[in-house]
Every structure is written in structure tokens, then in C-alpha cells.
Design a protein around this motif. Structure first.
Motif, PDB file in Angstrom:
ATOM      1  N   THR A 245       0.858  -1.184   0.000  1.00  0.00           N
ATOM      2  CA  THR A 245       0.000   0.000   0.000  1.00  0.00           C
ATOM      3  C   THR A 245       0.897   1.239   0.000  1.00  0.00           C
ATOM      4  O   THR A 245       1.820   1.344   0.812  1.00  0.00           O
ATOM      5  CB  THR A 245      -0.905   0.018   1.252  1.00  0.00           C
ATOM      6  OG1 THR A 245      -1.550  -1.239   1.333  1.00  0.00           O
ATOM      7  CG2 THR A 245      -1.923   1.139   1.194  1.00  0.00           C
ATOM      8  N   VAL A 246       0.635   2.136  -0.915  1.00  0.00           N
ATOM      9  CA  VAL A 246       1.530   3.301  -1.055  1.00  0.00           C
ATOM     10  C   VAL A 246       0.706   4.519  -1.497  1.00  0.00           C
ATOM     11  O   VAL A 246      -0.223   4.386  -2.303  1.00  0.00           O
ATOM     12  CB  VAL A 246       2.674   2.980  -2.061  1.00  0.00           C
ATOM     13  CG1 VAL A 246       2.136   2.533  -3.407  1.00  0.00           C
ATOM     14  CG2 VAL A 246       3.627   4.150  -2.236  1.00  0.00           C
ATOM     15  N   ASP A 247       1.062   5.670  -0.964  1.00  0.00           N
ATOM     16  CA  ASP A 247       0.409   6.903  -1.415  1.00  0.00           C
ATOM     17  C   ASP A 247       0.900   7.250  -2.822  1.00  0.00           C
ATOM     18  O   ASP A 247       2.063   6.984  -3.148  1.00  0.00           O
ATOM     19  CB  ASP A 247       0.765   8.057  -0.462  1.00  0.00           C
ATOM     20  CG  ASP A 247      -0.062   7.985   0.818  1.00  0.00           C
ATOM     21  OD1 ASP A 247      -1.178   7.431   0.771  1.00  0.00           O
ATOM     22  OD2 ASP A 247       0.424   8.451   1.863  1.00  0.00           O
ATOM     23  N   HIS A 248       0.010   7.864  -3.617  1.00  0.00           N
ATOM     24  CA  HIS A 248       0.379   8.220  -4.995  1.00  0.00           C
ATOM     25  C   HIS A 248       1.730   8.941  -5.053  1.00  0.00           C
ATOM     26  O   HIS A 248       2.583   8.612  -5.856  1.00  0.00           O
ATOM     27  CB  HIS A 248      -0.689   9.145  -5.603  1.00  0.00           C
ATOM     28  CG  HIS A 248      -1.907   8.393  -6.035  1.00  0.00           C
ATOM     29  ND1 HIS A 248      -1.952   7.690  -7.214  1.00  0.00           N
ATOM     30  CD2 HIS A 248      -3.121   8.221  -5.444  1.00  0.00           C
ATOM     31  CE1 HIS A 248      -3.141   7.115  -7.339  1.00  0.00           C
ATOM     32  NE2 HIS A 248      -3.867   7.425  -6.270  1.00  0.00           N
ATOM     33  N   ASP A 249       1.905   9.925  -4.163  1.00  0.00           N
ATOM     34  CA  ASP A 249       3.114  10.747  -4.249  1.00  0.00           C
ATOM     35  C   ASP A 249       4.347  10.096  -3.620  1.00  0.00           C
ATOM     36  O   ASP A 249       5.401  10.707  -3.549  1.00  0.00           O
ATOM     37  CB  ASP A 249       2.852  12.128  -3.624  1.00  0.00           C
ATOM     38  CG  ASP A 249       2.373  12.037  -2.183  1.00  0.00           C
ATOM     39  OD1 ASP A 249       2.280  10.900  -1.660  1.00  0.00           O
ATOM     40  OD2 ASP A 249       2.095  13.090  -1.576  1.00  0.00           O
ATOM     41  N   ARG A 250       4.230   8.871  -3.149  1.00  0.00           N
ATOM     42  CA  ARG A 250       5.399   8.202  -2.576  1.00  0.00           C
ATOM     43  C   ARG A 250       5.861   7.027  -3.454  1.00  0.00           C
ATOM     44  O   ARG A 250       6.764   6.276  -3.098  1.00  0.00           O
ATOM     45  CB  ARG A 250       5.070   7.664  -1.170  1.00  0.00           C
ATOM     46  CG  ARG A 250       4.629   8.711  -0.180  1.00  0.00           C
ATOM     47  CD  ARG A 250       5.485   8.730   1.063  1.00  0.00           C
ATOM     48  NE  ARG A 250       6.857   9.087   0.769  1.00  0.00           N
ATOM     49  CZ  ARG A 250       7.908   8.777   1.530  1.00  0.00           C
ATOM     50  NH1 ARG A 250       7.729   8.074   2.621  1.00  0.00           N
ATOM     51  NH2 ARG A 250       9.115   9.145   1.201  1.00  0.00           N
TER      52      ARG A 250
ATOM     53  N   CYS B 120      -2.489   1.984  -4.376  1.00  0.00           N
ATOM     54  CA  CYS B 120      -2.777   3.218  -3.650  1.00  0.00           C
ATOM     55  C   CYS B 120      -4.033   3.002  -2.818  1.00  0.00           C
ATOM     56  O   CYS B 120      -4.832   2.105  -3.121  1.00  0.00           O
ATOM     57  CB  CYS B 120      -2.940   4.377  -4.623  1.00  0.00           C
ATOM     58  SG  CYS B 120      -1.416   4.708  -5.514  1.00  0.00           S
ATOM     59  N   PRO B 121      -4.196   3.822  -1.741  1.00  0.00           N
ATOM     60  CA  PRO B 121      -5.319   3.565  -0.834  1.00  0.00           C
ATOM     61  C   PRO B 121      -6.688   3.525  -1.523  1.00  0.00           C
ATOM     62  O   PRO B 121      -7.599   2.871  -1.043  1.00  0.00           O
ATOM     63  CB  PRO B 121      -5.232   4.729   0.162  1.00  0.00           C
ATOM     64  CG  PRO B 121      -3.785   5.087   0.165  1.00  0.00           C
ATOM     65  CD  PRO B 121      -3.302   4.869  -1.239  1.00  0.00           C
ATOM     66  N   ASP B 122      -6.847   4.176  -2.671  1.00  0.00           N
ATOM     67  CA  ASP B 122      -8.154   4.145  -3.349  1.00  0.00           C
ATOM     68  C   ASP B 122      -8.228   3.044  -4.411  1.00  0.00           C
ATOM     69  O   ASP B 122      -9.118   3.047  -5.257  1.00  0.00           O
ATOM     70  CB  ASP B 122      -8.437   5.516  -3.993  1.00  0.00           C
ATOM     71  CG  ASP B 122      -7.345   5.931  -4.969  1.00  0.00           C
ATOM     72  OD1 ASP B 122      -6.281   5.258  -4.989  1.00  0.00           O
ATOM     73  OD2 ASP B 122      -7.540   6.917  -5.705  1.00  0.00           O
ATOM     74  N   GLU B 123      -7.271   2.100  -4.385  1.00  0.00           N
ATOM     75  CA  GLU B 123      -7.250   1.072  -5.437  1.00  0.00           C
ATOM     76  C   GLU B 123      -7.564  -0.330  -4.902  1.00  0.00           C
ATOM     77  O   GLU B 123      -7.102  -1.330  -5.449  1.00  0.00           O
ATOM     78  CB  GLU B 123      -5.888   1.080  -6.154  1.00  0.00           C
ATOM     79  CG  GLU B 123      -5.708   2.320  -7.005  1.00  0.00           C
ATOM     80  CD  GLU B 123      -4.303   2.457  -7.599  1.00  0.00           C
ATOM     81  OE1 GLU B 123      -4.178   3.126  -8.639  1.00  0.00           O
ATOM     82  OE2 GLU B 123      -3.342   1.931  -7.004  1.00  0.00           O
ATOM     83  N   GLY B 124      -8.360  -0.350  -3.831  1.00  0.00           N
ATOM     84  CA  GLY B 124      -8.748  -1.644  -3.256  1.00  0.00           C
ATOM     85  C   GLY B 124      -9.522  -2.514  -4.239  1.00  0.00           C
ATOM     86  O   GLY B 124      -9.315  -3.729  -4.313  1.00  0.00           O
ATOM     87  N   ASP B 125     -10.393  -1.899  -5.029  1.00  0.00           N
ATOM     88  CA  ASP B 125     -11.232  -2.683  -5.945  1.00  0.00           C
ATOM     89  C   ASP B 125     -10.412  -3.407  -7.019  1.00  0.00           C
ATOM     90  O   ASP B 125     -10.559  -4.612  -7.203  1.00  0.00           O
ATOM     91  CB  ASP B 125     -12.280  -1.797  -6.629  1.00  0.00           C
ATOM     92  CG  ASP B 125     -13.405  -1.463  -5.657  1.00  0.00           C
ATOM     93  OD1 ASP B 125     -13.446  -2.090  -4.582  1.00  0.00           O
ATOM     94  OD2 ASP B 125     -14.203  -0.568  -5.979  1.00  0.00           O
ATOM     95  N   PRO B 126      -9.522  -2.671  -7.734  1.00  0.00           N
ATOM     96  CA  PRO B 126      -8.715  -3.409  -8.723  1.00  0.00           C
ATOM     97  C   PRO B 126      -7.865  -4.509  -8.091  1.00  0.00           C
ATOM     98  O   PRO B 126      -7.660  -5.555  -8.701  1.00  0.00           O
ATOM     99  CB  PRO B 126      -7.833  -2.328  -9.366  1.00  0.00           C
ATOM    100  CG  PRO B 126      -8.160  -1.037  -8.734  1.00  0.00           C
ATOM    101  CD  PRO B 126      -9.345  -1.202  -7.857  1.00  0.00           C
TER     102      PRO B 126
END
Ligand code: AMP
Length: 410
Positions: free
Chosen positions: A239-244, A363-369
Motif C-alpha cells: 500500500t503506497v500513497d500516490h506521491d510516494r 494506492c489507498p483508493d485502489e482496493g477494488d482493482p
């Protein structure tokens, strides 16, 4: 959890071979000698199944991925069955990308050593004049992308009157990228009778429809031993933030020291940006995407095969099908939109049963994929926490909800 590099290999190294010999498959002495010289000591499971059936002239629909020895499974019987006296092409092999076409040409040429067989790759990106001239000189085996083959057929530079063997390699991918009409038009130009072998990573309804329409009582083979090559791959997600993401990638490259790796991005632009940023810090970085001119792509592929390019940044279209033994790591820098691409991406490592490690950046908003990928592969991917690296800022969903409720209440 153990870091991947400390994980002892839990799968046998080396090629996945069966207990039968090439001799027992009814091959000629010339062919068995070539195979011995190439170091192929025994057939892989797909070769053991496909070669004898192909030699008997059957149509075959096989579920198989690259890395299983599938190219040789159709190239060996075709080479064994070619008539020596003909001028016109007798075999037609269709594949979705230029790189795959080139790979098939190279592998088939190596298997044809000592025989007077002319094999020609046909794809966009190379001047058509050069391809027209080489066709005029005569060719036995044509390997091409459907688009370019159709183009050459329309220019009457190709004559399929003598074609007997047809191979549709990575058929699912060819359909994915919109080659369906071209494939059907090409198949209609091949005279009867002929033999068709269709290989595909997945056998969708569309593939089966195509096989029913154009093939004669095909024998369906589920060459699932091929899965072994994926079993020998250690898969992790982070799990990683977009900007990291870029910092995380640099951290992992430093820590893992891959022998060779591919980093997959979703877009061409993304690949370019990432390639530039990595090459500011590291050497041996190559870039491959569909907008690059063919000579440039060839140079990068050559460098990658020779091990001069250690880090290849690529998009899905060109990444798929790359067969380079040294690939120890695959980084899914961008999560693939289509979960099937994940399977193709990670299959670039763990070739022929060797070990490989893959990381998927989520990324935290990519749980579904992520869930879609796990549903397709049928097994959960292990989470990996990079040691000494903060990949994302923790935000608990409860906290967020509490704050919102609190704010509304004010
Ligand atoms: P493919 O699945 O066609 O992409 O092949 C994967 C790799 O396996 C290629 O590098 C082939 O040269 C190699 N290979 C194919 N058949 C054999 C075999 N019977 N023994 C050892 N290596 C093989």
C-alpha cells in the motif's frame, strides 16, 4: 513476514520438464540433434501434449502462457512437416505484437538450423518495402501481426495458396487489441484443407466461437501445468500513497538489487517520465512503449536480452510476451486496469520454473482493482511492509467518518 529476498525458494529451480523424451515424440534425427544442441533435454508438458497431436494433423486449441515452451510446441511440428520444394509460404503464425513476432522468429530460426527454411517476421514499424522485397525472394514460414499481414495480403505481396499450417498465438490478446476482423479476413484467405493451432492464456467465449467457426473438430488442451511457472513467483502488494510511489520504487530497487527487472506503468507518458527519473539515479535503464519507433524498440530489447539493460520501464502492450531469462523482479508501478494484464506482467519472471519476485503498488483508493486481480488469480496476494520506509500516511476510515459527522453536527 520475511522480506522476499530472504525467502527460501519453495519451488524447484530449472525448467519444468516431463518424463518423456523428444525421441519418443516421433521427431526426425535432424530435429532431435538440434534440440540437444540447444540444451533442450526433454519436452516441457505443453510440448509433450501438443507435438504428437500436431504431427498427426489435428487442429488444437490450447490454454497456455508464454514461459512454458509454447513457441517450440508449435514450431517443432511445423518445421517437421514443411515440404522442401515449395516457394510460397506453407505456414502462417499470427501474434499480437512486434516483440512477440520477433521472439517467435528467433526461436523458430534456432530450431530450423541445418534446414533450408526461410522464416520472415512481418510487422508494422519496419519499412514495408523491406518486407515486400524479402517476400519476393521467397519464404516458407510467415510470422506476423494481423494488421501487417492483412496489409501485405491486400497488396498481393503475400500468396496463401500453399499455406497449410496456421497458428494463432496469444489469441486472447489479439482479440483484446482489436485484431478480430483482420484475423477472420486472413483465415478466410487460407485454402482448405489446413491445420490450425490456437494458443491462448484464457479461453473466453469469443475465442471458443472463433475456434468453432474456423477449426475442424479441434482438440482442446488445458495445459494447466503451465501454472507452475506462476507458482514459482512470490507475489506481494504494497500500500503506497500516490506521491510516494517513486521513492518506494527506488527503495525497493536498492534493497532487492534485481538481476534484471521490468517496471510496468499504465501509460506511455507515465513510462517516459518514470524512465527519465530512474535514469537520473541509476544506469542500465531502458524504455519500451508502443509510440517508440521500431529500431529504438529493437535496440532496447537487444540490450535487455544481453543484460546491458537491467531495468526496463514498459507499458502492457510491449511488456507482454517478453521472454528474458534474467528477469528476477517485476514491479507493477501502476496497478493494471485489466486484471488479466497482471497475470501477463508477473509471468515475465519465473520463466521455465525459475523463481521470481513481484511487487504490486496499490494506492489507498485502489482496493477494488486489487480485489479483482485476486479474484481472477484465485488467491490472495500477500501484503508487504517495506522495512524502514513509510509508504503511506495512515488514515483510518472510522476517523474520517467521525470527523465528517462531527463537522455536520456543528
Ligand atoms: P516460450 O514459452 O515459448 O516463450 O519459451 C520459454 C523459454 O523456454 C524460451 O527461452 C525457450 O527457448 C525455452 N524452452 C522451450 N522449450 C524448452 C525445453 N524443452 N527445454 C528447455 N528450454 C526450453
Amino acid at each position: 513476514m520475511n522480506p522476499p529476498s530472504d525467502t527460501p525458494p519453495d519451488q524447484p529451480r530449472g525448467p519444468v520438464l516431463s518424463d518423456v523424451s523428444f525421441e519418443s515424440l516421433g521427431l526426425s534425427r535432424t530435429m532431435t540433434a538440434v534440440l540437444k544442441r540447444r540444451g533442450y533435454t526433454a519436452p516441457t508438458p505443453i510440448q509433450k501434449d501438443v507435438i504428437p497431436l500436431a504431427l498427426e494433423g489435428h487442429d488444437i486449441v490450447g490454454q497456455a502462457k508464454t514461459g512454458s515452451g509454447k513457441t517450440a510446441s508449435f514450431a517443432i511440428p511445423i518445421l517437421e512437416m514443411l515440404e522442401r520444394s515449395a516457394d510460397l509460404p506453407q505456414a502462417l503464425i499470427l501474434a499480437p505484437t512486434r516483440e512477440l513476432v520477433q521472439q517467435i522468429v528467433v526461436e523458430t530460426e534456432k530450431l530450423a538450423i541445418g534446414q533450408n527454411v526461410k522464416i520472415r517476421g512481418l510487422y508494422g514499424g519496419e519499412p514495408i518495402v523491406r518486407q515486400l522485397r524479402s517476400l519476393e525472394r521467397g519464404v516458407d514460414v510467415v510470422v506476423g501481426t494481423p494488421g501487417r499481414v492483412m496489409d501485405l495480403l491486400e497488396r498481393r505481396a503475400l500468396d496463401f495458396s500453399d499455406v497449410y499450417h496456421v497458428v494463432l498465438d496469444e489469441a486472447d490478446r489479439m482479440l483484446d487489441i482489436g485484431f478480430r476482423d483482420d484475423i477472420e479476413r486472413i483465415l478466410r484467405r487460407v485454402p482448405e484443407p489446413h491445420q490450425t493451432m490456437l494458443l491462448s492464456a484464457t479461453l473466453s467465449e469469443e475465442i471458443l466461437f472463433l475456434s468453432r467457426k474456423y477449426m475442424h473438430h479441434p482438440i482442446e488442451l488445458n495445459l494447466s501445468q503451465d501454472e507452475l511457472s506462476v507458482e514459482s513467483i512470490k507475489q506481494y502488494y504494497i500500500t503506497v500513497d500516490h506521491d510516494r510511489k517513486i521513492e518506494l520504487l527506488m527503495h525497493l530497487l536498492e534493497k532487492e538489487q534485481p538481476r534484471q527487472c521490468i517496471i510496468f506503468t499504465r501509460t506511455k507518458r507515465g513510462a517516459e517520465k518514470l524512465g527519465q527519473r530512474i535514469s537520473r539515479k541509476l544506469s542500465g535503464v531502458g524504455l519500451m512503449h508502443g509510440d517508440m519507433a521500431q529500431p529504438a524498440r529493437n535496440r532496447v530489447m537487444q540490450g535487455f536480452r544481453e543484460g546491458k539493460v537491467k531495468i526496463l520501464v514498459a507499458t502492457d502492450v510491449v511488456g507482454r510476451g517478453i521472454d528474458v531469462e534474467g528477469i528476477s523482479h517485476v514491479f507493477n508501478y501502476d496497478i493494471p486496469e485489466d486484471p488479466e494484464n497482471y497475470v501477463h506482467r508477473i509471468g515475465r519472471t519465473g520463466r521455465m520454473g525459475r523463481d521470481g519476485v513481484t511487487f504490486l503498488f496499490v494506492c489507498p483508493d485502489e482496493g477494488d482493482p486489487l480485489t479483482n486481480i485476486e479474484m481472477l488469480t484465485g488467491k490472495p496476494i500477500e501484503s508487504y511492509k517495506p522495512e524502514g520506509f513509510q509508504a503511506y500516511q495512515k488514515r483510518s476510515p472510522d476517523n474520517r467518518e467521525y470527523q465528517e459527522v462531527y463537522r455536520i453536527g456543528f
